[in-house]
Design an enzyme around this catalytic site. Structure first.
Site, mmCIF file in Angstrom:
data_model
loop_
_atom_site.group_PDB
_atom_site.id
_atom_site.type_symbol
_atom_site.label_atom_id
_atom_site.label_comp_id
_atom_site.label_asym_id
_atom_site.label_seq_id
_atom_site.Cartn_x
_atom_site.Cartn_y
_atom_site.Cartn_z
ATOM 1 N N TYR A 121 -2.112 -0.719 10.162
ATOM 2 C CA TYR A 121 -2.134 -1.132 8.766
ATOM 3 C C TYR A 121 -0.809 -0.782 8.086
ATOM 4 O O TYR A 121 -0.167 -1.619 7.452
ATOM 5 C CB TYR A 121 -3.296 -0.419 8.077
ATOM 6 C CG TYR A 121 -3.422 -0.629 6.592
ATOM 7 C CD1 TYR A 121 -3.890 -1.835 6.091
ATOM 8 C CD2 TYR A 121 -3.105 0.386 5.688
ATOM 9 C CE1 TYR A 121 -4.036 -2.021 4.725
ATOM 10 C CE2 TYR A 121 -3.250 0.206 4.332
ATOM 11 C CZ TYR A 121 -3.715 -0.993 3.848
ATOM 12 O OH TYR A 121 -3.847 -1.169 2.496
ATOM 13 N N SER A 133 0.832 -1.193 0.000
ATOM 14 C CA SER A 133 0.000 0.000 0.000
ATOM 15 C C SER A 133 0.863 1.237 0.000
ATOM 16 O O SER A 133 2.009 1.216 0.440
ATOM 17 C CB SER A 133 -0.903 0.016 1.224
ATOM 18 O OG SER A 133 -1.558 1.255 1.297
HETATM 19 N N1 LIG Z 1 -8.576 -0.287 -1.632
HETATM 20 C C1 LIG Z 1 -7.544 0.498 -1.576
HETATM 21 O O1 LIG Z 1 -7.666 1.678 -1.729
HETATM 22 C C2 LIG Z 1 -6.190 -0.054 -1.314
HETATM 23 C C3 LIG Z 1 -5.127 0.827 -1.253
HETATM 24 C C4 LIG Z 1 -3.866 0.326 -1.027
HETATM 25 C C5 LIG Z 1 -3.686 -1.027 -0.869
HETATM 26 N N2 LIG Z 1 -4.722 -1.874 -0.914
HETATM 27 C C6 LIG Z 1 -4.462 -3.299 -0.723
HETATM 28 O O2 LIG Z 1 -5.052 -4.058 -1.724
HETATM 29 C C7 LIG Z 1 -5.360 -5.331 -1.232
HETATM 30 C C8 LIG Z 1 -6.802 -5.671 -1.551
HETATM 31 O O3 LIG Z 1 -7.627 -4.814 -0.819
HETATM 32 P P1 LIG Z 1 -9.068 -4.401 -1.255
HETATM 33 O O4 LIG Z 1 -9.099 -2.919 -1.175
HETATM 34 O O5 LIG Z 1 -9.450 -5.062 -2.489
HETATM 35 O O6 LIG Z 1 -9.898 -4.900 -0.006
HETATM 36 P P2 LIG Z 1 -11.031 -6.003 0.117
HETATM 37 O O7 LIG Z 1 -12.122 -5.703 -0.837
HETATM 38 O O8 LIG Z 1 -11.374 -6.085 1.549
HETATM 39 O O9 LIG Z 1 -10.273 -7.283 -0.351
HETATM 40 C C9 LIG Z 1 -9.412 -8.011 0.499
HETATM 41 C C10 LIG Z 1 -9.712 -9.467 0.320
HETATM 42 O O10 LIG Z 1 -8.915 -10.248 1.200
HETATM 43 C C11 LIG Z 1 -9.766 -11.168 1.853
HETATM 44 N N3 LIG Z 1 -9.211 -11.575 3.128
HETATM 45 C C12 LIG Z 1 -9.277 -10.932 4.320
HETATM 46 N N4 LIG Z 1 -8.655 -11.652 5.264
HETATM 47 C C13 LIG Z 1 -8.197 -12.770 4.668
HETATM 48 C C14 LIG Z 1 -7.503 -13.909 5.112
HETATM 49 N N5 LIG Z 1 -7.140 -14.058 6.384
HETATM 50 N N6 LIG Z 1 -7.207 -14.876 4.214
HETATM 51 C C15 LIG Z 1 -7.574 -14.754 2.921
HETATM 52 N N7 LIG Z 1 -8.238 -13.709 2.442
HETATM 53 C C16 LIG Z 1 -8.546 -12.726 3.309
HETATM 54 C C17 LIG Z 1 -11.062 -10.456 1.980
HETATM 55 O O11 LIG Z 1 -12.095 -11.378 2.184
HETATM 56 P P3 LIG Z 1 -13.522 -10.868 2.731
HETATM 57 O O12 LIG Z 1 -14.108 -10.061 1.636
HETATM 58 O O13 LIG Z 1 -14.276 -12.106 2.988
HETATM 59 O O14 LIG Z 1 -13.201 -10.073 3.949
HETATM 60 C C18 LIG Z 1 -11.154 -9.775 0.632
HETATM 61 O O15 LIG Z 1 -11.618 -10.613 -0.356
HETATM 62 C C19 LIG Z 1 -5.075 -5.315 0.241
HETATM 63 O O16 LIG Z 1 -3.833 -5.927 0.472
HETATM 64 C C20 LIG Z 1 -5.032 -3.850 0.545
HETATM 65 O O17 LIG Z 1 -4.239 -3.597 1.649
HETATM 66 C C21 LIG Z 1 -5.979 -1.406 -1.132
#
Ligand SMILES: NC(=O)c1ccc[n+]([C@@H]2O[C@H](COP(=O)([O-])OP(=O)(O)OC[C@H]3O[C@@H](n4cnc5c(N)ncnc54)[C@H](OP(=O)(O)O)[C@@H]3O)[C@@H](O)[C@H]2O)c1
Ligand SMILES: *[C@@H]1O[C@H](CO)[C@@H](O)[C@H](O)[C@H]1NC(C)=O
Ligand SMILES: *[C@@H]1O[C@H](CO)[C@@H](O)[C@H](O)[C@H]1NC(C)=O
Ligand SMILES: *[C@@H]1O[C@H](CO)[C@@H](O)[C@H](O)[C@H]1NC(C)=O
Length: 386
Positions: A234, A221
């Protein structure tokens, strides 16, 4: 300068420039959209600098050289064919991982989409909408039994070919609040999912990656590098992941495995969570606070912490395209980059943080805050003394 027309060397330069420039131009048209933009800017800048900075003839020599290096650079950015490349993605239940699984499946890759809940709606949708190449696999990244089982299933399918790419995407945000207020259990949870999880998954699948001389991609991130308030748990877990990736990139070079880290800016996903999740997290935060901390900060201030979630949500981009293109590049380019910064703000912030001295950044950032102040800081001085 006036002699350029009569000088045969200048004529030669001009010819070389034309040929190399033409070749670079031809290559450019085949590379993905964002590459095109950056290279055009680069070439333009180079050309202008060279022409203005020295005599016309030397300018042309420099310009030819820069075209040549540009051409070399662009060739190394060519995308490899999809063929039967297999890719494992973690956390594809929702958000970025879910989008990636669909996108890479559409491009023709064989995708292993691992999910936190194989019976959830996200897993169901992947099964329904994607091609038969895609397999949905149960894998909680914090559960070593499930990781081992997932590897068994993947090996069964890929046999001796190995795995081409592993994308560590699963992650949680935790409750965004000031570091002093966040319970240590929340810090541990963030570390478990965002750091130890990907480490365990990576260790389990590296033998398969080394076999294919493939790719390792971590979705870290922007918060890993940029000091942002209210995301201490985080950001520290993501910083650990980023540093681990950077060390591994050097160590895996001898095996031919290339490592990239993605630092996305804000995208609209489920990571902001639901109101129920926040209520629960906020409750556990309040229960954990010692009386003196509660007294100093005041209930009102603590309850205002969650306002940041609304800001995250409002700022997030709904279109994942820049991110999808970057991950595709990290997986398929001959020479992927070590770091990608998709999203509106990410690249800009990286520039700012590396150029602006810490004192200045902290001073400017001090002004970015919410209206509410901790209780004991907002009281008049005479009142505090009593
Ligand atoms: N969105 C942003 O703006 C942003 C910015 C920077 C970085 N990121 C990074 O991008 C990545 C994806 O995030 P996202 O924004 O797409 O969030 P998200 O929609 O919450 O996706 C994260 C996924 O990981 C799953 N997950 C959570 N705990 C887990 C575990 N213990 N084992 C396996 N899977 C697990 C979640 O499942 P559930 O849906 O069932 O909880 C969800 O499908 C993350 O690493 C996040 O830190 C996101
Ligand atoms: C730059 O890239 C963006 C996104 O890929 C694209 O929409 C835009 O048209 C490009 N601009 C130029 C000048 O090529
Ligand atoms: C999904 O449902 C199956 C069958 O009901 C069950 O055996 C399995 O444990 C469930 N998986 C999860 C992660 O809840
Ligand atoms: C991803 O993170 C894991 C765990 O921290 C690490 O083992 C791996 O080297 C990292 N790879 C990349 C590409 O960041």
């Amino acid at each position: 300068m006036g002699s350029v027309c009569s000088d045969p060397a200048a004529g030669l330069c001009l010819a070389i420039t034309a040929v190399l420039g033409g070749m670079a131009f031809g290559k450019l048209k085949k590379s993905p959209g964002q590459m095109w933009n950056r290279t055009i800017c680069l070439a333009g800048l180079w050309g202008i600098t060279c022409l203005l900075g020295s005599s016309l003839c030397w300018g042309l020599v420099l310009f030819s050289l820069s075209c040549f290096f540009l051409y070399k650079y662009i060739s190394s950015q060519e995308l490899l064919p999809v063929q039967q490349k297999t890719i494992l993605i973690t956390g594809t239940d929702s958000g970025i991982g879910h989008g990636l699984a669909k996108y890479l499946d559409e491009l023709g890759f064989t995708v292993f989409a691992t999910v936190l809940n194989e019976n959830g709606s996200g897993a169901e949708e992947l099964r329904r909408t994607c091609s038969s190449r895609l397999s949905v696999i149960q894998m909680d990244v914090t559960n070593s039994e499930q990781i081992r089982e997932a590897r068994r299933k993947v090996e069964e399918k890929v046999q001796d070919r190995g795995l081409w790419a592993l994308i560590n995407n699963a992650g949680i945000l935790g409750f965004p609040a000031e570091g002093e207020l966040v319970p240590i259990t929340h810090f541990r949870q963030c570390m478990d999912v965002n750091f130890f999880g990907p480490v365990a998954v990576t260790k389990m699948f590296l033998p398969l990656l080394r076999k294919s001389k493939g790719r390792l991609v971590n979705i870290s991130s922007m918060a890993a590098k940029i000091r942002m308030k209210k995301v201490a748990s985080y950001a520290s877990s993501k910083a650990a992941l980023t540093m681990f990736s950077e060390v591994l990139r050097q160590e895996l070079l001898k095996w031919g495995v290339k490592v990239s880290v993605i630092h996305p800016g804000g995208f609209k996903t489920n990571i902001a969570g639901t109101k129920e999740t926040w209520d629960k997290l906020e409750r556990s935060l309040l229960d954990d606070l010692s009386p003196d901390v509660l007294e100093d900060y005041g209930q009102e201030y603590i309850l205002a912490q969650r306002n940041i979630i609304r800001i995250f949500d409002r700022a997030g981009e709904a279109d994942y395209t820049p991110l999808l293109l970057d991950v595709h590049h990290a997986i398929a380019a001959k020479s992927p980059f070590a770091l990608y910064t998709p999203g509106k703000s990410s690249f800009l912030w990286h520039c700012v943080i590396s150029l602006v001295p810490t004192v200045v950044f902290d001073y400017l950032y001090k002004e970015v805050d919410f209206k509410t102040k901790p209780r004991s800081l907002s009281m008049p001085v005479w009142k505090k003394a009593t």
